[in-house]
Design a protein around this motif. Structure first.
Motif, short mmCIF file in Angstrom:
data_model
loop_
_atom_site.label_atom_id
_atom_site.label_comp_id
_atom_site.label_asym_id
_atom_site.label_seq_id
_atom_site.Cartn_x
_atom_site.Cartn_y
_atom_site.Cartn_z
N UNK A 86 -45.81 -20.91 36.12
CA UNK A 86 -44.66 -20.69 35.22
C UNK A 86 -43.83 -21.93 34.95
N UNK A 87 -44.15 -23.06 35.53
CA UNK A 87 -43.34 -24.26 35.33
C UNK A 87 -44.04 -25.23 34.37
N UNK A 88 -45.10 -25.88 34.82
CA UNK A 88 -45.80 -26.83 33.95
C UNK A 88 -46.67 -26.13 32.92
N UNK A 89 -46.93 -24.82 33.08
CA UNK A 89 -47.70 -24.09 32.09
C UNK A 89 -46.94 -23.78 30.82
N UNK A 90 -45.70 -24.22 30.74
CA UNK A 90 -44.89 -23.96 29.55
C UNK A 90 -45.23 -24.91 28.41
N UNK A 91 -46.04 -25.91 28.66
CA UNK A 91 -46.30 -26.92 27.64
C UNK A 91 -47.07 -26.44 26.43
N UNK A 92 -48.30 -25.91 26.58
CA UNK A 92 -49.12 -25.56 25.41
C UNK A 92 -48.65 -24.28 24.73
N UNK A 93 -47.56 -24.39 23.92
CA UNK A 93 -47.01 -23.24 23.22
C UNK A 93 -46.62 -23.66 21.80
N UNK A 94 -46.49 -22.66 20.91
CA UNK A 94 -46.04 -22.90 19.56
C UNK A 94 -44.60 -22.43 19.42
N UNK A 95 -43.73 -23.30 18.92
CA UNK A 95 -42.31 -22.99 18.77
C UNK A 95 -41.98 -22.94 17.27
N UNK A 96 -41.65 -21.76 16.74
CA UNK A 96 -41.30 -21.67 15.32
C UNK A 96 -39.85 -22.11 15.07
N UNK A 97 -39.68 -23.04 14.15
CA UNK A 97 -38.36 -23.54 13.79
C UNK A 97 -38.30 -23.66 12.27
N UNK A 98 -37.46 -22.83 11.62
CA UNK A 98 -37.25 -22.89 10.17
C UNK A 98 -38.56 -22.83 9.39
#
Length: 388
Positions: A125-137
């Motif tokens: 749950x710590x370093x596994x946060x990297x490969x994600x898609x973050x929607x912004x505008x």
């Protein structure tokens, strides 16, 4: 009063304790993850931004939910592992009647538990946060804007690796002890001693170090021997499909594509062939198939064989994973029947092997067979002779 004849020997008690160690191990990993993610959540607002600066507010807002959800998923894995290992520990405690199926299941769990721990390490749950898609505008930013390894406590990854390694070693030691012939013989000796009533002797123990395997389980041997045949059929089928596709495409454009497809065919055949041949040998050898160590190895190889079938299906020689960004037109000439027929062949191979495993773990209705049993001691009383 404690029935000492029914008390498991020391080695069996150690085996049961090692199997149940999955519970404190899972609790320790969960606590470690919880402490690390709380500390990381507090440090993220002050962490340096390495990429995707516009995604910082979204990343900070979503981290806590992601981390606790991932921690709950890891906890669910340890709960499932505790149930599985608990069933094995119960079977070991009950005695020799359960032994023929237990070593095979122990081998299966050895591979599944190892794969699970590797996934716990990679998707923590710590370093596994990297490969994600973050929607912004309306835009998607790939990857967290922070260096999660630097944001995590410095002790977290080494402590997690050490804890997972210790837990894996303990469980593997328990599973190997579970499949040792010495454990079977010692527990059988205790059980037969407790079952002796009056002048009636209990069934003789097996002194050869082999478990008593029901004769009905020999029906699994032909199914296990079919593994290499299925591997050969898949290789020939893939080779035929590659040749048909190659003949239909333009030779001037596919000179670099065909070698990649053939390489994938040989790699898949090798990964499938090694466990398939080993399982066929273990299944057909008259002595190996009855030993608990061989049954344990069969369980390990069975999982590897089924995983190899799944990988060979996803990364087949004509898949998009092998022919990455193919611009030669080679993929356009793949026969439409290729993937459905390949799926049928490999599904039949998997079902045949699952049927073989089911035959191995099913309790036989007939009598058990053992090699070279020891003759029970005679209970006839002798008339005392004159003392010399």
């Amino acid at each position: 009063m404690i029935d000492t004849a029914r008390t498991p020997p020391r080695q069996v008690r150690i085996t049961i304790a090692l199997l149940w160690s999955v519970i404190p191990h899972g609790l320790a990993v969960t606590v470690l993850n919880g402490v690390a993610l709380v500390m990381t959540d507090r440090r993220l607002p002050h962490a340096s931004v390495t990429q995707n600066a516009d995604a910082v507010p979204v990343a900070l807002r979503e981290y806590a939910g992601f981390a606790w959800g991932r921690t709950a998923l890891i906890g669910f894995f340890f709960v499932a592992a505790a149930l599985a290992f608990g069933l094995l520990a119960r079977a070991a405690r009950r005695g020799a009647r359960r032994w023929p199926a237990v070593p095979l299941l122990a081998g299966v769990l050895a591979v599944l538990h190892t794969i699970g721990l590797v996934l716990v390490a990679g998707f923590n749950p710590v370093t596994g946060y990297g490969p994600r898609l973050f929607p912004v505008n309306g835009a998607l930013f790939s990857g967290a804007p922070f260096d999660m390894v630097a944001a995590a406590p410095s002790w977290y990854l080494p402590a997690l690796a050490a804890l997972l390694l210790i837990g894996w070693a303990g469980q593997l030691a328990g599973l190997i002890l579970l499949a040792r012939p010495a454990t079977v013989r010692r527990y059988t000796r205790k059980e037969t001693a407790g079952n002796t009533v009056g002048d009636t002797a209990a069934p003789a123990e097996d002194t050869t170090g082999e478990t008593a395997v029901p004769e009905g389980r020999t029906r699994a041997i032909p199914l296990m021997a079919l593994g290499p045949a299925f591997v050969a059929v898949v290789a020939v089928f893939n080779h035929t499909a590659i040749r048909l596709t190659e003949n239909a495409a333009d030779p001037a454009l596919i000179e670099h594509v065909v070698p990649a497809a053939r390489t994938a065919m040989f790699v898949n055949s090798a990964f499938l062939g090694v466990p398939a041949v080993a399982l066929a040998i273990l299944g057909t050898h008259p002595r190996l198939r009855t030993r608990p160590g061989a049954l344990f190895t069969s369980g390990v190889l069975a999982v590897l064989y089924l995983l190899a079938l799944a990988v060979a299906q996803v990364y087949n020689p004509l898949s998009t994973g092998v022919l990455t960004d193919d611009q030669s037109g080679f993929s356009e000439h793949i026969p439409p029947w290729y993937l459905p027929v390949l799926t049928v062949i490999q599904s039949v191979a998997a079902l045949a092997h699952l049927a073989a495993l089911a035959e191995l773990v099913t309790r036989a209705r007939g009598p058990l067979t053992a090699r070279s049993p020891r003759r029970p001691p005679s209970t006839t009383s002798r008339r005392p002779g004159p003392r010399r």
